[in-house]
Scaffold this motif. Structure first.
Motif, PDB file in Angstrom:
ATOM      1  N   SER A   1      13.998  -7.906  12.916  1.00  0.00           N
ATOM      2  CA  SER A   1      15.425  -7.576  12.920  1.00  0.00           C
ATOM      3  C   SER A   1      16.259  -8.844  13.035  1.00  0.00           C
ATOM      4  N   SER A   2      17.127  -9.002  12.081  1.00  0.00           N
ATOM      5  CA  SER A   2      18.072 -10.121  12.092  1.00  0.00           C
ATOM      6  C   SER A   2      19.464  -9.575  11.787  1.00  0.00           C
ATOM      7  N   GLY A   3      19.599  -8.282  11.959  1.00  0.00           N
ATOM      8  CA  GLY A   3      20.867  -7.645  11.642  1.00  0.00           C
ATOM      9  C   GLY A   3      20.941  -7.128  10.223  1.00  0.00           C
ATOM     10  N   SER A   4      20.032  -7.586   9.363  1.00  0.00           N
ATOM     11  CA  SER A   4      20.054  -7.122   7.978  1.00  0.00           C
ATOM     12  C   SER A   4      19.064  -5.968   7.797  1.00  0.00           C
ATOM     13  N   TYR A   5      19.211  -5.284   6.692  1.00  0.00           N
ATOM     14  CA  TYR A   5      18.351  -4.143   6.396  1.00  0.00           C
ATOM     15  C   TYR A   5      17.049  -4.636   5.768  1.00  0.00           C
ATOM     16  N   ILE A   6      15.970  -3.933   6.072  1.00  0.00           N
ATOM     17  CA  ILE A   6      14.648  -4.307   5.576  1.00  0.00           C
ATOM     18  C   ILE A   6      14.191  -3.252   4.578  1.00  0.00           C
ATOM     19  N   ALA A   7      13.786  -3.702   3.406  1.00  0.00           N
ATOM     20  CA  ALA A   7      13.345  -2.799   2.335  1.00  0.00           C
ATOM     21  C   ALA A   7      11.976  -2.204   2.664  1.00  0.00           C
ATOM     22  N   LEU A   8      11.784  -0.948   2.265  1.00  0.00           N
ATOM     23  CA  LEU A   8      10.496  -0.297   2.473  1.00  0.00           C
ATOM     24  C   LEU A   8       9.374  -1.048   1.767  1.00  0.00           C
ATOM     25  N   LYS A   9       9.693  -1.654   0.649  1.00  0.00           N
ATOM     26  CA  LYS A   9       8.694  -2.414  -0.103  1.00  0.00           C
ATOM     27  C   LYS A   9       8.098  -3.519   0.768  1.00  0.00           C
ATOM     28  N   ASP A  10       8.945  -4.204   1.526  1.00  0.00           N
ATOM     29  CA  ASP A  10       8.469  -5.281   2.404  1.00  0.00           C
ATOM     30  C   ASP A  10       7.547  -4.735   3.491  1.00  0.00           C
ATOM     31  N   VAL A  11       7.951  -3.633   4.086  1.00  0.00           N
ATOM     32  CA  VAL A  11       7.132  -3.028   5.138  1.00  0.00           C
ATOM     33  C   VAL A  11       5.814  -2.555   4.541  1.00  0.00           C
ATOM     34  N   SER A  12       5.883  -1.923   3.397  1.00  0.00           N
ATOM     35  CA  SER A  12       4.692  -1.410   2.731  1.00  0.00           C
ATOM     36  C   SER A  12       3.686  -2.525   2.461  1.00  0.00           C
TER      37      SER A  12
ATOM     38  N   ASN B   1       3.474  -5.528   3.874  1.00  0.00           N
ATOM     39  CA  ASN B   1       3.002  -6.209   5.079  1.00  0.00           C
ATOM     40  C   ASN B   1       2.164  -5.324   6.000  1.00  0.00           C
ATOM     41  N   GLU B   2       2.433  -4.027   5.995  1.00  0.00           N
ATOM     42  CA  GLU B   2       1.725  -3.117   6.891  1.00  0.00           C
ATOM     43  C   GLU B   2       0.642  -2.302   6.188  1.00  0.00           C
ATOM     44  N   GLY B   3       0.602  -2.356   4.867  1.00  0.00           N
ATOM     45  CA  GLY B   3      -0.413  -1.610   4.139  1.00  0.00           C
ATOM     46  C   GLY B   3      -0.224  -0.104   4.204  1.00  0.00           C
ATOM     47  N   ILE B   4       1.033   0.319   4.211  1.00  0.00           N
ATOM     48  CA  ILE B   4       1.378   1.745   4.242  1.00  0.00           C
ATOM     49  C   ILE B   4       2.104   2.058   2.938  1.00  0.00           C
ATOM     50  N   SER B   5       1.724   3.155   2.278  1.00  0.00           N
ATOM     51  CA  SER B   5       2.352   3.473   0.999  1.00  0.00           C
ATOM     52  C   SER B   5       3.849   3.754   1.169  1.00  0.00           C
ATOM     53  N   ILE B   6       4.603   3.404   0.149  1.00  0.00           N
ATOM     54  CA  ILE B   6       6.048   3.635   0.185  1.00  0.00           C
ATOM     55  C   ILE B   6       6.351   5.125   0.301  1.00  0.00           C
ATOM     56  N   LYS B   7       5.594   5.954  -0.405  1.00  0.00           N
ATOM     57  CA  LYS B   7       5.804   7.409  -0.335  1.00  0.00           C
ATOM     58  C   LYS B   7       5.658   7.916   1.102  1.00  0.00           C
ATOM     59  N   TYR B   8       4.648   7.420   1.805  1.00  0.00           N
ATOM     60  CA  TYR B   8       4.430   7.844   3.192  1.00  0.00           C
ATOM     61  C   TYR B   8       5.556   7.316   4.083  1.00  0.00           C
TER      62      TYR B   8
ATOM     63  N   GLU C   1       8.576   6.779   3.176  1.00  0.00           N
ATOM     64  CA  GLU C   1       9.774   7.573   2.890  1.00  0.00           C
ATOM     65  C   GLU C   1       9.790   8.857   3.715  1.00  0.00           C
ATOM     66  N   GLN C   2       8.633   9.482   3.877  1.00  0.00           N
ATOM     67  CA  GLN C   2       8.547  10.684   4.713  1.00  0.00           C
ATOM     68  C   GLN C   2       8.878  10.354   6.170  1.00  0.00           C
ATOM     69  N   ILE C   3       8.316   9.268   6.649  1.00  0.00           N
ATOM     70  CA  ILE C   3       8.523   8.861   8.043  1.00  0.00           C
ATOM     71  C   ILE C   3       9.975   8.472   8.290  1.00  0.00           C
ATOM     72  N   THR C   4      10.549   7.687   7.370  1.00  0.00           N
ATOM     73  CA  THR C   4      11.931   7.258   7.556  1.00  0.00           C
ATOM     74  C   THR C   4      12.896   8.428   7.479  1.00  0.00           C
ATOM     75  N   GLY C   5      12.548   9.429   6.688  1.00  0.00           N
ATOM     76  CA  GLY C   5      13.383  10.627   6.637  1.00  0.00           C
ATOM     77  C   GLY C   5      13.499  11.285   8.007  1.00  0.00           C
ATOM     78  N   LEU C   6      12.379  11.423   8.688  1.00  0.00           N
ATOM     79  CA  LEU C   6      12.384  12.011  10.033  1.00  0.00           C
ATOM     80  C   LEU C   6      13.122  11.121  11.031  1.00  0.00           C
ATOM     81  N   LEU C   7      12.797   9.844  11.024  1.00  0.00           N
ATOM     82  CA  LEU C   7      13.405   8.924  11.986  1.00  0.00           C
ATOM     83  C   LEU C   7      14.913   8.804  11.777  1.00  0.00           C
ATOM     84  N   SER C   8      15.351   8.832  10.527  1.00  0.00           N
ATOM     85  CA  SER C   8      16.784   8.777  10.225  1.00  0.00           C
ATOM     86  C   SER C   8      17.483  10.058  10.648  1.00  0.00           C
TER      87      SER C   8
END
Length: 143
Positions: free
Chosen positions: A21-32, A34-41, A43-50
Motif C-alpha cells: 500500500s502506497s495510497g495507490s490502487y493495485i491491479a488484480l493482475k499484479d496480485v495474481s 505475485n501470489e499465484g492466484i487466478s484473476i477469476k478467483y 474477482e470472486q474474493i474482491t467482490g465479497l470483500l468490497s
C-alpha cells in the motif's frame, strides 16, 4: 471447521495489499502474478470483500484495489467471516442443543471451543500477519 481456499486466498490478498500500500490502487493482475492466484478467483474474493466495505476499488487503466482502512484495523476473523461465513466448529444441529440431557452436556464444550476460535481470530490483525510475513522473509536466504 476447515478454512477453504477462498478464505486462505482472501488473507493472502489482503496481506499483499497491506504490504504494497502506497495510497495507490493495485491491479488484480499484479496480485495474481505475485501470489499465484487466478484473476477469476480474485474477482470472486474482491467482490465479497468490497461488498462488506473491506476494500476500495476503481475501474479503468489506473484502477485496482486498496484497503479501505489501515491494516491494524482489520482482524483475521473479520476477513474470514466475510469469505467463509460461519466459523463454527460444528453446525447448529450438531452442537447437541437438543432437549435430551446427554446432548445438553456437550453444549458448553462447543460454545467454549467457538469462543476460543473467535477470540484467537479476532486477536490477530492484518498488520500482525504482514509483520509475520516480513519477519519470515528476512530469514530466507540463498547459498
Amino acid at each position: 471447521m476447515k478454512i477453504s481456499t477462498r478464505g486462505r486466498y482472501a488473507l493472502r490478498f489482503m496481506i499483499y495489499l497491506a504490504q504494497h500500500s502506497s495510497g495507490s490502487y493495485i491491479a488484480l493482475k499484479d496480485v495474481s502474478e505475485n501470489e499465484g492466484i487466478s484473476i477469476k478467483y480474485l474477482e470472486q474474493i474482491t467482490g465479497l470483500l468490497s461488498k462488506y466495505g473491506l476494500l476500495q476499488s476503481v475501474r479503468g487503466p489506473a484502477g485496482g484495489y486498496k484497503l479501505s482502512r489501515a491494516a491494524e484495523k482489520y482482524t483475521a476473523g473479520e476477513i474470514l467471516r466475510v469469505t467463509e461465513g460461519d466459523l463454527s466448529p460444528v453446525s447448529a444441529d450438531e452442537s447437541d442443543g437438543g432437549e435430551s440431557e446427554g446432548r445438553a452436556n456437550t453444549q458448553q464444550f462447543w460454545e467454549g471451543l467457538q469462543k476460543a476460535i473467535d477470540d484467537y481470530l479476532d486477536s490477530v490483525t492484518l498488520q500482525d500477519l504482514v509483520d509475520q510475513s516480513v519477519s519470515q522473509e528476512s530469514y530466507m536466504y540463498m547459498i
